[in-house]
Design an enzyme around this catalytic site. Structure first.
Site, PDB file in Angstrom:
ATOM      1  CG  ASN A  73      -1.881   1.137   1.235  1.00 24.52           C
ATOM      2  OD1 ASN A  73      -1.662   2.164   0.579  1.00 24.52           O
ATOM      3  ND2 ASN A  73      -2.976   0.963   1.936  1.00 24.52           N
ATOM      4  CE1 TYR A 182      -9.705  10.352 -10.129  1.00 24.92           C
ATOM      5  CE2 TYR A 182     -10.995  11.566 -11.748  1.00 24.92           C
ATOM      6  CZ  TYR A 182     -10.092  10.565 -11.442  1.00 24.92           C
ATOM      7  OH  TYR A 182      -9.587   9.774 -12.439  1.00 24.92           O
ATOM      8  CB  VAL A 250     -27.209   9.640 -13.546  1.00 22.35           C
ATOM      9  CG1 VAL A 250     -26.976  10.874 -12.684  1.00 22.35           C
ATOM     10  CG2 VAL A 250     -26.921   8.362 -12.754  1.00 22.35           C
TER      11      VAL A 250
HETATM   12  N1  LIG Z   1     -10.161   3.851 -16.803  1.00 18.43           N
HETATM   13  C1  LIG Z   1     -10.302   5.087 -17.231  1.00 18.43           C
HETATM   14  O1  LIG Z   1     -11.010   5.351 -18.187  1.00 18.43           O
HETATM   15  C2  LIG Z   1      -9.578   6.232 -16.577  1.00 18.43           C
HETATM   16  C3  LIG Z   1      -9.999   7.515 -16.919  1.00 18.43           C
HETATM   17  C4  LIG Z   1      -9.355   8.601 -16.349  1.00 18.43           C
HETATM   18  C5  LIG Z   1      -8.292   8.408 -15.495  1.00 18.43           C
HETATM   19  N2  LIG Z   1      -7.897   7.158 -15.181  1.00 18.43           N
HETATM   20  C6  LIG Z   1      -6.765   7.025 -14.258  1.00 18.43           C
HETATM   21  O2  LIG Z   1      -5.988   5.883 -14.598  1.00 18.43           O
HETATM   22  C7  LIG Z   1      -5.511   5.244 -13.417  1.00 18.43           C
HETATM   23  C8  LIG Z   1      -5.904   3.775 -13.413  1.00 18.43           C
HETATM   24  O3  LIG Z   1      -7.307   3.662 -13.555  1.00 18.43           O
HETATM   25  P1  LIG Z   1      -8.066   2.259 -13.602  1.00 18.43           P
HETATM   26  O4  LIG Z   1      -9.275   2.499 -14.417  1.00 18.43           O
HETATM   27  O5  LIG Z   1      -7.135   1.179 -13.953  1.00 18.43           O
HETATM   28  O6  LIG Z   1      -8.517   2.136 -12.074  1.00 18.43           O
HETATM   29  P2  LIG Z   1      -8.474   0.884 -11.078  1.00 18.43           P
HETATM   30  O7  LIG Z   1      -9.202   1.286  -9.857  1.00 18.43           O
HETATM   31  O8  LIG Z   1      -8.912  -0.339 -11.781  1.00 18.43           O
HETATM   32  O9  LIG Z   1      -6.922   0.735 -10.756  1.00 18.43           O
HETATM   33  C9  LIG Z   1      -6.255   1.451  -9.751  1.00 18.43           C
HETATM   34  C10 LIG Z   1      -5.391   0.461  -8.976  1.00 18.43           C
HETATM   35  O10 LIG Z   1      -4.622   1.204  -8.014  1.00 18.43           O
HETATM   36  C11 LIG Z   1      -4.555   0.421  -6.844  1.00 18.43           C
HETATM   37  N3  LIG Z   1      -4.294   1.312  -5.694  1.00 18.43           N
HETATM   38  C12 LIG Z   1      -5.068   2.345  -5.275  1.00 18.43           C
HETATM   39  N4  LIG Z   1      -4.526   2.883  -4.165  1.00 18.43           N
HETATM   40  C13 LIG Z   1      -3.403   2.178  -3.895  1.00 18.43           C
HETATM   41  C14 LIG Z   1      -2.437   2.262  -2.872  1.00 18.43           C
HETATM   42  N5  LIG Z   1      -2.528   3.165  -1.875  1.00 18.43           N
HETATM   43  N6  LIG Z   1      -1.400   1.403  -2.899  1.00 18.43           N
HETATM   44  C15 LIG Z   1      -1.303   0.461  -3.889  1.00 18.43           C
HETATM   45  N7  LIG Z   1      -2.193   0.338  -4.873  1.00 18.43           N
HETATM   46  C16 LIG Z   1      -3.245   1.190  -4.875  1.00 18.43           C
HETATM   47  C17 LIG Z   1      -5.937  -0.232  -6.736  1.00 18.43           C
HETATM   48  O11 LIG Z   1      -5.902  -1.365  -5.880  1.00 18.43           O
HETATM   49  C18 LIG Z   1      -6.218  -0.562  -8.189  1.00 18.43           C
HETATM   50  O12 LIG Z   1      -5.815  -1.876  -8.489  1.00 18.43           O
HETATM   51  C19 LIG Z   1      -6.064   6.064 -12.247  1.00 18.43           C
HETATM   52  O13 LIG Z   1      -5.086   6.966 -11.823  1.00 18.43           O
HETATM   53  C20 LIG Z   1      -7.236   6.816 -12.833  1.00 18.43           C
HETATM   54  O14 LIG Z   1      -7.468   8.031 -12.171  1.00 18.43           O
HETATM   55  C21 LIG Z   1      -8.535   6.061 -15.692  1.00 18.43           C
HETATM   56  O1  LIG Z   2     -25.583   3.564 -13.733  1.00 20.30           O
HETATM   57  C1  LIG Z   2     -25.099   4.642 -14.172  1.00 20.30           C
HETATM   58  C2  LIG Z   2     -23.759   5.021 -13.990  1.00 20.30           C
HETATM   59  C3  LIG Z   2     -23.294   6.206 -14.532  1.00 20.30           C
HETATM   60  N1  LIG Z   2     -24.136   7.023 -15.224  1.00 20.30           N
HETATM   61  C4  LIG Z   2     -23.631   8.279 -15.848  1.00 20.30           C
HETATM   62  O2  LIG Z   2     -22.705   7.901 -16.856  1.00 20.30           O
HETATM   63  C5  LIG Z   2     -21.694   8.904 -17.031  1.00 20.30           C
HETATM   64  C6  LIG Z   2     -20.328   8.264 -16.974  1.00 20.30           C
HETATM   65  O3  LIG Z   2     -20.104   7.733 -15.699  1.00 20.30           O
HETATM   66  P1  LIG Z   2     -18.757   6.969 -15.246  1.00 20.30           P
HETATM   67  O4  LIG Z   2     -18.206   6.141 -16.311  1.00 20.30           O
HETATM   68  O5  LIG Z   2     -19.091   6.257 -13.998  1.00 20.30           O
HETATM   69  O6  LIG Z   2     -17.745   8.120 -14.897  1.00 20.30           O
HETATM   70  P2  LIG Z   2     -17.331   9.526 -15.513  1.00 20.30           P
HETATM   71  O7  LIG Z   2     -17.161   9.448 -16.973  1.00 20.30           O
HETATM   72  O8  LIG Z   2     -18.300  10.556 -15.063  1.00 20.30           O
HETATM   73  O9  LIG Z   2     -15.964   9.769 -14.756  1.00 20.30           O
HETATM   74  C7  LIG Z   2     -14.817   8.988 -15.038  1.00 20.30           C
HETATM   75  O10 LIG Z   2     -14.159   9.575 -16.152  1.00 20.30           O
HETATM   76  C8  LIG Z   2     -12.817   9.261 -16.112  1.00 20.30           C
HETATM   77  C9  LIG Z   2     -12.481   8.917 -14.671  1.00 20.30           C
HETATM   78  O11 LIG Z   2     -11.489   9.832 -14.259  1.00 20.30           O
HETATM   79  C10 LIG Z   2     -11.883   7.573 -14.412  1.00 20.30           C
HETATM   80  O12 LIG Z   2     -12.587   6.593 -15.078  1.00 20.30           O
HETATM   81  C11 LIG Z   2     -13.806   8.963 -13.935  1.00 20.30           C
HETATM   82  O13 LIG Z   2     -13.839  10.064 -13.115  1.00 20.30           O
HETATM   83  C12 LIG Z   2     -21.969   9.954 -15.974  1.00 20.30           C
HETATM   84  O14 LIG Z   2     -22.718  10.984 -16.575  1.00 20.30           O
HETATM   85  C13 LIG Z   2     -22.850   9.228 -14.955  1.00 20.30           C
HETATM   86  O15 LIG Z   2     -23.716  10.124 -14.282  1.00 20.30           O
HETATM   87  C14 LIG Z   2     -25.470   6.659 -15.408  1.00 20.30           C
HETATM   88  O16 LIG Z   2     -26.266   7.375 -16.045  1.00 20.30           O
HETATM   89  N2  LIG Z   2     -25.910   5.471 -14.874  1.00 20.30           N
END
Ligand SMILES: NC(=O)c1ccc[n+]([C@@H]2O[C@H](COP(=O)([O-])OP(=O)(O)OC[C@H]3O[C@@H](n4cnc5c(N)ncnc54)[C@H](O)[C@@H]3O)[C@@H](O)[C@H]2O)c1
Ligand SMILES: O=c1ccn([C@@H]2O[C@H](COP(=O)(O)OP(=O)(O)O[C@H]3OC[C@](O)(CO)[C@H]3O)[C@@H](O)[C@H]2O)c(=O)[nH]1
Length: 386
Positions: A73, A182, A250
């Site tokens: 962690n 965030y 939503v």
């Molecule tokens: N998936 C997307 O579309 C998306 C969009 C925007 C930003 N991001 C960014 O990309 C990164 C990865 O996203 P993801 O979708 O894979 O999310 P995820 O939650 O699947 O992965 C994050 C991982 O980080 C680990 N983690 C969190 N806190 C920790 C800690 N204190 N010590 C060790 N491990 C820790 C979690 O256990 C998890 O496995 C994040 O920084 C997220 O903000 C992702």
């Molecule tokens: O059951 C549901 C869940 C969500 N919504 C709406 O969908 C839009 C997208 O939601 P989500 O994929 O959960 O997240 P966001 O796009 O808002 O945010 C993410 O973008 C990138 C990242 O940083 C990491 O993945 C994260 O913050 C949103 O409008 C919800 O309200 C729904 O209608 N029903």
């Protein structure tokens, strides 16, 4: 694997990557890519490893000596600095990044996305190590167009909504709208990394993912995550489809998103990893501007695709409306529209996304159905029996 060259024709020497958050959605796909297509080594750091178990066991896999899991962690473990020192490059993916947490657990969100990321930046900077840090498209917040009257023709002008790394402002809501905890924490860590680059010569790349989706994203509530948990939209809608319940929209499902297939996005990250001279000092949008839909359209498309891949008919009432207060609680707010500008990533890395929304949903929902349908059936029949 042999004879890999970078975009300028130079040979790529194998290196060691300290990947923090390797056990998550993006981390698992990146580890898979690095193991199957490159000679690089990965020190995989996370508190969980369920999503990369298939890469760690059995030890006979051809890449067994190239991936090591460290259950750490990063909040409180002195081993982190040693791992960063052992690696040539650190990739930080660790974060709380599910919107349901931003307004309900704002302190954890800010600590995770800013405070916990600080030592990683510091160790990289002090030890002269390269850093690829994962930020988010959420740093743009709302578009300028969102503040124009609904009928303003300027809303159709890309200048008012396309999000550019080096030009667009970051527009968040008021402090009571804790949704932005965030985005704000991510923005501050971006600024800190940028300043470390400017003042202390840190070699960095910042990635702004625009809704990457695919297999292994988040969890299905009650199956491989808490029953009351609220994952991101792909998993929420998958869960509804698997349980044959209406998809919850939503606030009318009017927000717009561009979705990119995880495998396309991982190609972009690999180019950044292997082309430091082209990636260092840059912030990259990584998304697919061609895959834009409203959340309502996403729900309709997922319903159609799921029906195709599962062979099940759709519900008579496939969606229901819920307010954001009901669904996420007090302090929720939303990004209205997210179209990434692709100029910088295109110029620096020559990368473009490939997969259409329909195709990526087809492969992802096929995975969801294969992985969860039986478990959900069993869980639901147990509940009925009780
Ligand atoms: N998936 C997307 O579309 C998306 C969009 C925007 C930003 N991001 C960014 O990309 C990164 C990865 O996203 P993801 O979708 O894979 O999310 P995820 O939650 O699947 O992965 C994050 C991982 O980080 C680990 N983690 C969190 N806190 C920790 C800690 N204190 N010590 C060790 N491990 C820790 C979690 O256990 C998890 O496995 C994040 O920084 C997220 O903000 C992702
Ligand atoms: O059951 C549901 C869940 C969500 N919504 C709406 O969908 C839009 C997208 O939601 P989500 O994929 O959960 O997240 P966001 O796009 O808002 O945010 C993410 O973008 C990138 C990242 O940083 C990491 O993945 C994260 O913050 C949103 O409008 C919800 O309200 C729904 O209608 N029903």
């Amino acid at each position: 694997m042999a004879g890999r060259v970078d975009l300028d024709g130079n040979p790529i020497n194998p290196f060691t990557i300290c990947m923090i958050g390797a056990g998550g959605f993006i981390g698992s796909h990146l580890c898979e890519k690095l193991m199957s297509e490159t000679p690089h080594k990965v020190l995989a750091v996370d508190v969980y490893n369920d999503k990369i178990k298939h890469l760690l066991e059995p030890a006979t896999l051809t890449w067994a000596d190239r991936i090591q899991f460290h259950r750490i962690n990063i909040k409180n473990d002195s081993r982190l600095e040693g791992l960063i020192k052992m690696a040539d490059l650190t990739i930080n993916l660790a974060a709380i990044c599910t919107p349901a947490d931003y307004n309900t657990r704002p302190l954890d969100t800010i600590y995770s996305n800013f405070i916990d990321a600080l030592p990683v930046v510091k160790y990289c900077s002090e030890n002269g190590k390269r850093l690829i840090h994962f930020s988010t498209c959420e740093v743009y917040g709302k578009t300028i167009g969102a503040f124009l009257p609904k009928d303003s023709p300027l809303r159709q002008d890309p200048a008012y909504y396309v999000l550019k790394e080096d030009a667009s402002p970051c527009i968040f809501g008021s402090i009571e709208k804790q949704r932005w905890s965030y985005a704000c924490a991510k923005q501050l860590i971006e600024r800190l990394i940028y300043a470390e680059g400017a003042e202390n010569g840190l070699e960095f790349t910042i990635v702004r993912p625009f809704n990457w989706i695919g297999p292994r994203m988040d969890f299905i509530p009650g199956i491989d995550g808490p029953s009351e948990g609220v994952p991101r939209v792909l998993a929420c809608f998958s869960n509804n489809l698997l349980r044959r319940e209406p998809l919850k929209l939503v606030d009318g499902g009017e927000s717009q998103r561009t979705f990119i297939y995880i495998k396309d996005a991982i190609e972009a990250v690999l180019l950044m990893i292997e082309n430091p001279a082209r990636a260092n000092g840059h912030i990259f949008n990584v998304g697919n501007p061609n895959n834009e839909v409203t959340v309502r359209q996403l729900a309709e498309m997922m319903t159609q695709v799921y029906s195709k891949v599962s062979g099940e008919s759709s519900l008579e009432t496939p969606t229901i409306d819920v307010s954001s207060k009901e669904f996420y609680g007090e302090g929720y707010d939303d990004s209205d529209k997210r179209i990434p500008d692709m100029t910088i990533i295109n110029k620096q890395l020559g990368w473009n996304p490939k997969t259409s929304l329909w195709d990526l949903l087809e492969s992802t929902l096929t995975y969801q159905h294969r992985t969860y349908a039986e478990a959900i059936k069993q869980a639901m029949s147990k509940t009925t029996a009780n």
